[in-house]
Write a protein that holds these residues in place. Structure first.
Motif, short mmCIF file in Angstrom:
data_model
loop_
_atom_site.label_atom_id
_atom_site.label_comp_id
_atom_site.label_asym_id
_atom_site.label_seq_id
_atom_site.Cartn_x
_atom_site.Cartn_y
_atom_site.Cartn_z
N GLY A 73 0.81 -1.22 0.00
CA GLY A 73 0.00 0.00 0.00
C GLY A 73 0.84 1.26 0.00
N LEU A 74 1.91 1.25 0.77
CA LEU A 74 2.80 2.42 0.80
C LEU A 74 3.48 2.63 -0.55
N LEU A 75 3.91 1.54 -1.17
CA LEU A 75 4.52 1.65 -2.51
C LEU A 75 3.50 2.16 -3.53
N ALA A 76 2.26 1.69 -3.43
CA ALA A 76 1.21 2.16 -4.33
C ALA A 76 0.94 3.64 -4.14
N ARG A 77 0.94 4.10 -2.89
CA ARG A 77 0.73 5.53 -2.61
C ARG A 77 1.90 6.35 -3.16
N PHE A 78 3.12 5.84 -3.04
CA PHE A 78 4.28 6.55 -3.58
C PHE A 78 4.16 6.69 -5.10
N LEU A 79 3.76 5.60 -5.76
CA LEU A 79 3.59 5.67 -7.20
C LEU A 79 2.47 6.63 -7.60
N ALA A 80 1.44 6.73 -6.76
CA ALA A 80 0.36 7.68 -7.04
C ALA A 80 0.89 9.11 -7.04
N VAL A 81 1.79 9.40 -6.11
CA VAL A 81 2.39 10.74 -6.07
C VAL A 81 3.19 10.99 -7.35
N THR A 82 3.91 9.97 -7.80
CA THR A 82 4.69 10.09 -9.03
C THR A 82 3.79 10.34 -10.24
N VAL A 83 2.69 9.59 -10.32
CA VAL A 83 1.76 9.76 -11.44
C VAL A 83 1.11 11.14 -11.38
N PHE A 84 0.63 11.54 -10.20
CA PHE A 84 0.04 12.87 -10.06
C PHE A 84 1.02 13.96 -10.48
N GLY A 85 2.25 13.82 -10.03
CA GLY A 85 3.28 14.80 -10.38
C GLY A 85 3.51 14.85 -11.88
N GLY A 86 3.59 13.68 -12.50
CA GLY A 86 3.79 13.63 -13.95
C GLY A 86 2.64 14.24 -14.72
N LEU A 87 1.43 13.93 -14.30
CA LEU A 87 0.26 14.47 -14.99
C LEU A 87 0.15 15.99 -14.82
N ASN A 88 0.33 16.45 -13.61
CA ASN A 88 0.22 17.89 -13.36
C ASN A 88 1.34 18.69 -14.01
N SER A 89 2.56 18.17 -13.95
CA SER A 89 3.67 18.89 -14.57
C SER A 89 3.55 18.86 -16.09
N ASN A 90 3.05 17.77 -16.65
CA ASN A 90 2.87 17.69 -18.09
C ASN A 90 1.90 18.77 -18.58
N GLU A 91 0.81 18.92 -17.87
CA GLU A 91 -0.19 19.92 -18.25
C GLU A 91 0.36 21.34 -18.09
N ALA A 92 1.00 21.60 -16.96
CA ALA A 92 1.51 22.94 -16.70
C ALA A 92 2.67 23.30 -17.63
N LEU A 93 3.58 22.35 -17.83
CA LEU A 93 4.75 22.63 -18.66
C LEU A 93 4.41 22.79 -20.14
N SER A 94 3.44 22.04 -20.62
CA SER A 94 3.10 22.15 -22.04
C SER A 94 2.62 23.56 -22.37
#
Length: 182
Positions: free
Chosen positions: A77-98
């Motif tokens: 569960g902790l690993l899954a939560r860590f990956l969720a942070v990574t995915v959220f970061g990737g999605l949000n930065s992709n939108e903002a940076l584009s």
């Protein structure tokens, strides 16, 4: 595909689809994983706090194995939560940076892409620098989906970890139930 540049529109649509699926699934998985960790954690905390009373009704070996499966569930569960942070970061930065990057490049009198990459990579720690470099090399070769594919695969890995968390949680409860003294 031998000529990825030839299918730019198809890559863009597929990339957007992968990112949208990750954007929808990741928060749901993250929330479910958190509820599972909290519920099972509270249950085991109650059992451990009342171990003297519980020991009368449950064999010690079952309790130990149940705690093992609970710990495995918690780790997944902790690993899954860590990956969720990574995915959220990737999605949000992709939108903002584009949006921001296109505006910055078009408004600059002169923009050095190699200098930009150098400064960008200098702000990354080693594991992230390697991932970014690998993804950037794929994009330079014409693979415009490299970033979206990485985000989608990370989201899918999160889903597999949550599935493992469910299996370990279930095993924990079953081992505990099978150890009830009759």
């Amino acid at each position: 595909m031998k000529e990825p540049r030839r299918f730019g529109t198809e890559q863009k649509v597929a990339s957007d689809a992968l990112l949208q699926v990750a954007a929808i699934a990741t928060p749901l998985l993250s929330e479910f994983s958190a509820w599972l960790m909290a519920g099972l954690g509270a249950s085991f905390a109650l059992l451990v706090a009342n171990i003297d009373s519980v020991a009368k009704y449950i064999y010690a070996y079952s309790f130990r194995w149940a705690l093992f499966w609970f710990s495995a569930s918690l780790l997944l569960g902790l690993l899954a939560r860590f990956l969720a942070v990574t995915v959220f970061g990737g999605l949000n930065s992709n939108e903002a940076l584009s949006k921001q990057l296109a505006g910055s490049i078009s408004s600059a009198k002169r923009f050095s892409f190699p200098a930009f990459i150098h400064f960008l990579f200098s702000g990354l720690l080693l594991p992230y620098k390697c991932i970014a470099s690998s993804t950037f090399d794929k994009v330079k070769r014409g693979d415009l989906m490299a970033s979206a594919r990485l985000t989608a695969k990370t989201s899918q890995l999160q889903a597999l970890l949550v599935l493992g968390q469910i299996v370990c949680s279930t095993a924990s409860v079953l081992v505990l139930a099978s150890g009830i003294k009759a």
